[in-house]
Write a protein that holds these residues in place. Structure first.
Motif, PDB file in Angstrom:
ATOM      1  N   CYS A 274       1.025  -1.296  -0.142  1.00 38.92           N
ATOM      2  CA  CYS A 274       0.066   0.067  -0.063  1.00 38.92           C
ATOM      3  C   CYS A 274       0.811   1.171  -0.005  1.00 38.92           C
ATOM      4  O   CYS A 274       1.661   1.482   0.930  1.00 38.92           O
ATOM      5  CB  CYS A 274      -0.829  -0.055   1.414  1.00 38.92           C
TER       6      CYS A 274
ATOM      7  N   CYS B 129      -3.960   1.596   4.064  1.00 43.26           N
ATOM      8  CA  CYS B 129      -5.040   2.440   4.078  1.00 43.26           C
ATOM      9  C   CYS B 129      -6.464   1.671   3.735  1.00 43.26           C
ATOM     10  O   CYS B 129      -7.432   2.180   4.390  1.00 43.26           O
ATOM     11  CB  CYS B 129      -4.736   3.634   2.681  1.00 43.26           C
ATOM     12  N   GLY B 130      -6.287   0.786   3.011  1.00 38.66           N
ATOM     13  CA  GLY B 130      -7.502  -0.016   2.917  1.00 38.66           C
ATOM     14  C   GLY B 130      -8.403   0.451   1.755  1.00 38.66           C
ATOM     15  O   GLY B 130      -9.537   0.024   1.257  1.00 38.66           O
ATOM     16  N   THR B 131      -8.104   1.481   1.263  1.00 39.82           N
ATOM     17  CA  THR B 131      -8.938   2.023   0.162  1.00 39.82           C
ATOM     18  C   THR B 131      -8.020   2.196  -1.286  1.00 39.82           C
ATOM     19  O   THR B 131      -8.882   2.576  -2.557  1.00 39.82           O
ATOM     20  CB  THR B 131      -9.256   3.584   0.652  1.00 39.82           C
ATOM     21  N   CYS B 132      -6.906   2.309  -1.452  1.00 36.22           N
ATOM     22  CA  CYS B 132      -6.124   2.449  -2.538  1.00 36.22           C
ATOM     23  C   CYS B 132      -6.230   1.252  -3.593  1.00 36.22           C
ATOM     24  O   CYS B 132      -6.648   0.269  -3.230  1.00 36.22           O
ATOM     25  CB  CYS B 132      -4.626   3.015  -2.341  1.00 36.22           C
TER      26      CYS B 132
ATOM     27  N   CYS C  43      -4.629  -1.670  -2.168  1.00 38.19           N
ATOM     28  CA  CYS C  43      -5.119  -2.496  -1.147  1.00 38.19           C
ATOM     29  C   CYS C  43      -6.505  -3.300  -1.859  1.00 38.19           C
ATOM     30  O   CYS C  43      -6.757  -4.394  -1.417  1.00 38.19           O
ATOM     31  CB  CYS C  43      -5.864  -1.460  -0.138  1.00 38.19           C
TER      32      CYS C  43
END
Ligand SMILES: [Zn+2]
Length: 339
Positions: A57, A66-69, A72
């Protein structure tokens, strides 16, 4: 929406290890090869995957990925092109997979960032595979990280071990492990029992709980009782336990015998109620060398477990028969006295 899929999977007892690597990473001082060592069932692979996601990430912070890119998302979907997870289909990792991993390491990163190789468990590499892997370790390509997961680091080639930084994973504190286990979707009132059975390893306890182990454990203890009472033979008892599997059968007995010993020696409470009838039998002959004989039997179980884990061609039925014969002898004095 898919947000929940890509939440962090760091386990509560892995903060220290994560922070150690994260600080090194943010200072650009992260070694390229790590040996993640610890006993089975405590989440080393989950950690390796989480940290791989952290490395891939590009918006990761000290709190995690981040969990959103896009990286990810690819990771969560299991399709990130710069991640390789190598696991053996049977016991040994094929050398072809290691050769692929070497090519992967030497190629440029597809997403322009880091590349990560996870090998789980590292001891599944045979000597040829391990020697091939040394090539990557001797001339590490830039931005390529190798995470070796191991339950038995002592089995790895010394030359391999010496080129890795070691990250140890101790067993989590009992209270923390139990709290985590009780929060899992399938948790029920048997959480305490299963955590004891798994010797404090929470992920192993969860797997046992999901497999409905409590019943199989009860059946095994009934077998031991029947053997102690002379109501069955080692051959019959082994046959009955065949379905449970040799490893589980030995683990249950290790828990049972260590529970009995703890009570007989230290006056502590029985870990599981299913052991009550066996304890009663042991108590009938207190002071007749029962404790010593239980100790000896425990050692036989430990040895049998090692053999069962280490060899491909161990005959599980014969091993169980041998153990049950010994158990019959351990309790024979008991039988002579009480009948
Ligand atoms: Zn991200």
């Amino acid at each position: 929406m898919s947000e929940s899929l890509i939440q962090t999977s760091l386990l509560p007892w892995q903060q220290t290890q994560f922070q150690r690597l994260q600080v090194l990473q943010s200072n650009n001082r992260l070694a390229h090869a790590w040996l993640l060592a610890g006993k089975p069932g405590i989440g080393k692979l989950a950690f390796a995957q989480h940290f791989a996601r952290q490395l891939l990430c590009r918006k990761a912070t000290s709190h995690g990925p981040c969990g959103t890119c896009q990286d990810c998302h690819l990771f969560a979907a299991g399709t990130h092109p710069d991640l390789q997870l190598l696991q053996p289909e049977t016991r040994q990792l094929k050398i072809e997979l290691i050769r692929e991993a070497i090519a992967f390491a030497q190629n440029t990163s597809q997403r322009g960032g880091a590349k990560v190789i996870i090998i789980n468990p590292a001891e599944s590499m045979n000597i040829n595979a391990a020697n091939a892997l040394l090539k990557i370790l001797e001339e590490p390509p830039a931005q390529t990280f190798l995470l070796l997961v191991s339950e038995q680091p002592g089995l790895l080639l010394l030359t391999l071990r010496s080129r890795c930084q070691r990250l140890d994973f101790p067993s989590p504190p009992a209270a923390q492990a139990l709290a985590w286990l009780q929060q899992q979707p399938d948790a029920d009132t048997s959480a305490v029992f299963h955590l004891q059975l798994a010797q404090g390893a929470p992920l192993r306890a969860l797997a046992l709980m999901r497999a409905g182990t409590e019943q199989a454990f009860g059946a095994l203890i009934q077998n031991l009782e029947a053997l102690a009472n002379g109501e069955t033979t080692p051959v019959q008892a082994a046959k009955k336990c065949e379905e449970t599997g040799i490893a589980a059968c030995i683990d249950y007995q290790l828990l049972g015998v260590s529970g009995l010993l703890a009570v007989l020696q230290g006056g502590v409470e029985l870990p599981v109620a299913a052991l009550t009838p066996l304890l009663a039998r042991c108590n009938q002959v207190a002071g007749t060398g029962m404790i010593r004989r239980l100790h000896d039997y425990y050692q036989s179980l430990v040895k049998a477990r090692k053999t069962a884990m280490a060899t491909n061609n161990a005959n599980p039925l014969l091993m169980l028969e041998a153990l049950f014969s010994e158990w019959s002898r351990v309790t024979a004095f008991n039988r002579a006295r009480s009948s």
